[in-house]
Design an enzyme around this catalytic site. Sequence first.
Site, mmCIF file in Angstrom:
data_model
loop_
_atom_site.group_PDB
_atom_site.id
_atom_site.type_symbol
_atom_site.label_atom_id
_atom_site.label_comp_id
_atom_site.label_asym_id
_atom_site.label_seq_id
_atom_site.Cartn_x
_atom_site.Cartn_y
_atom_site.Cartn_z
ATOM 1 N N ALA A 12 0.821 -1.133 0.071
ATOM 2 C CA ALA A 12 0.121 -0.059 -0.082
ATOM 3 C C ALA A 12 0.862 1.166 -0.029
ATOM 4 C CB ALA A 12 -0.928 -0.037 1.276
ATOM 5 N N ARG A 23 3.587 9.931 -11.317
ATOM 6 C CA ARG A 23 2.469 10.905 -12.159
ATOM 7 C C ARG A 23 3.103 12.306 -12.097
ATOM 8 N NH1 ARG A 23 -2.645 8.504 -11.912
ATOM 9 N NH2 ARG A 23 -2.721 6.926 -9.947
ATOM 10 N N CYS A 46 -6.348 -6.238 3.901
ATOM 11 C CA CYS A 46 -7.675 -6.129 4.555
ATOM 12 C C CYS A 46 -8.829 -7.001 3.884
ATOM 13 C CB CYS A 46 -8.087 -4.709 4.333
ATOM 14 S SG CYS A 46 -7.069 -3.315 4.589
ATOM 15 N N ASP A 289 2.668 1.267 7.832
ATOM 16 C CA ASP A 289 2.693 0.503 9.167
ATOM 17 C C ASP A 289 3.999 0.646 9.683
ATOM 18 O OD1 ASP A 289 0.110 -0.318 8.625
ATOM 19 O OD2 ASP A 289 0.428 -2.172 8.503
ATOM 20 N N ASN A 311 -2.016 4.256 2.825
ATOM 21 C CA ASN A 311 -2.192 4.673 1.475
ATOM 22 C C ASN A 311 -2.164 6.133 1.346
ATOM 23 O OD1 ASN A 311 -3.131 2.600 -0.915
ATOM 24 N ND2 ASN A 311 -4.351 1.940 1.192
ATOM 25 N N TYR A 432 -32.448 12.298 7.651
ATOM 26 C CA TYR A 432 -33.314 11.572 8.258
ATOM 27 C C TYR A 432 -34.555 10.980 7.330
ATOM 28 C CZ TYR A 432 -37.904 10.362 10.498
ATOM 29 O OH TYR A 432 -39.366 9.985 10.646
ATOM 30 N N TRP A 440 -34.741 11.141 15.523
ATOM 31 C CA TRP A 440 -33.516 11.754 16.170
ATOM 32 C C TRP A 440 -32.673 10.637 15.995
ATOM 33 C CZ3 TRP A 440 -32.267 16.092 18.744
ATOM 34 C CH2 TRP A 440 -33.291 17.101 18.969
ATOM 35 N N ARG A 448 -26.903 14.389 22.970
ATOM 36 C CA ARG A 448 -27.700 15.078 23.932
ATOM 37 C C ARG A 448 -27.633 14.386 25.247
ATOM 38 N NH1 ARG A 448 -33.725 14.531 21.583
ATOM 39 N NH2 ARG A 448 -34.112 14.000 23.395
#
Length: 456
Positions: A12, A23, A46, A289, A311, A432, A440, A448
């Site tokens: 990675a 690039r 992964c 890592d 990455n 929602y 909620w 809350r």
Amino acid sequence: MAERLIVVGGDAAGMAAASQARRRRDGTDLEIVTFERGHFTSYSACGIPYWISGVVTDRDDLIARDPATFRETFDIDVRLRHEVTRIDLERREVHARSLDSGAEVREPFDQLVYATGAVPVTPDWAQTDALGVFGVQTLDDGSALREWLDQDPGPSRAVVVGGGYIGVEMAEAMLRRGLSVTLVERAQQPMSTVDPDMAALVADAMRNLGIDIRAGVAVTGLETGDGRVRGVRTTSGRVPADVVVLGLGVRPNTALAADAGLPLGPTGGIRVDLRMRVMDTPGVWAAGDCVETVHRVSGQPAHVPLGTHANKQGRVAGINIGGGYATFPGVVGTAVTKVCDLEVGRTGLRERDASAAGFEFVSTVVESTNRAGYFPGAETMTVKLIAERPSGRLLGAQIVGRSEAAKRIDPLAVALWNGMTVDDMTALDLGYAPPYAPVWDPVLIAARKAVDALRT
Ligand SMILES: Cc1cc2nc3c(=O)[nH]c(=O)nc-3n(C[C@H](O)[C@H](O)[C@H](O)COP(=O)(O)OP(=O)(O)OC[C@H]3O[C@@H](n4cnc5c(N)ncnc54)[C@H](O)[C@@H]3O)c2cc1C
């Protein structure tokens, strides 16, 4: 004359760095050579548990880009099965050995990317020639395990050692393949990446799936017969096994770096600046890592070995090597995983991290649902928040639940990243509609409750 970039490690971080540099600079300006000691480049470790389980059917689907693509499309000279054995900073060359022919080569560099990943923790008892004992750190490891499982007749009893997220994912993989599964964990419960009250929910769900969890138990040795593993010895007795999978965590792979005199931090990872330059070492970069980074909430050094960071860090190094400007600003410790249909998300600090960092805080836990309570498929999820007292700043969050519960951690990670207080969060404009959330949202209910707790 073209500059030479040598990349050590072709997964990675290393290949993200190499391709980003390419690039921005073509082959006449920058020659790029990658040494990779395994058989593959740019694969998804992964995805290994999901290929082992059969959810992903083709191993090659885990490979994002193979060496031929890097050679032909990116003009990167990838040397597979070549292990770098020494980095000579004075002469600015690396020494490498072909693992197939034994031939030794030396290659000069102007720029070097150190991206060797992590090494799995492997206790003495696991260092065995007996067949049937596997790590899952690399695709080569995964291939060896898959071959063992695909035998006819295949093994029927699996012991997974270690209850971190990899152990938990591998327990699911073994279960899906029809094996009986025992998970042995030295701590009091698996999933210590979340607080014990939340980990208990995961452990209960795993037991309900039929996984035999032996927590508070350490493996002390292996039992073998005819050259094969037959069981594990533990501090609370013997567990029979035809296959043993190791998931005991990892540490930064820095042996070569330490030999070369690269600076290591308190977590054992290589010390880098924001642009992924190794501290005080001109022309040398590190990513993935093997490095340590900064935790944006505690402000302390952290080693968080995840593909998402590898990455990004590789990309940052590559952009900078290519002459651009990019920085990696640290992490907040966001991670998601699952065991069968139970999902776990976490971000920021756990209670013990918050205490260790010196914060005063409140913790609150709410239960809510992923959809409107009346909507078909509504499932319970548990959301825990940790907020600084008295400021109310969010310090950490954890979620355990089903049906996309884990990814609900993302708005919490964004709130954390931006230093929001739980009070601010109660007004967040989250989507929602009954199929997606109660009126909620669980995140708002949790905020809350945390606000209420701060008032008491
Ligand atoms: C089973 C499993 C599941 C995971 N699941 C997730 C997940 O869901 N989400 C997530 O974010 N992360 C996950 N990870 C972590 C993620 O895979 C790693 O963080 C990522 O692969 C790190 O990338 P890297 O390039 O730094 O290191 P690596 O991928 O380890 O690559 C380092 C490469 O360097 C090579 N190398 C080492 N030393 C030398 C040498 N001396 N000479 C030549 N080559 C060398 C190695 O062979 C290796 O290919 C998982 C890991 C595993 C093992």
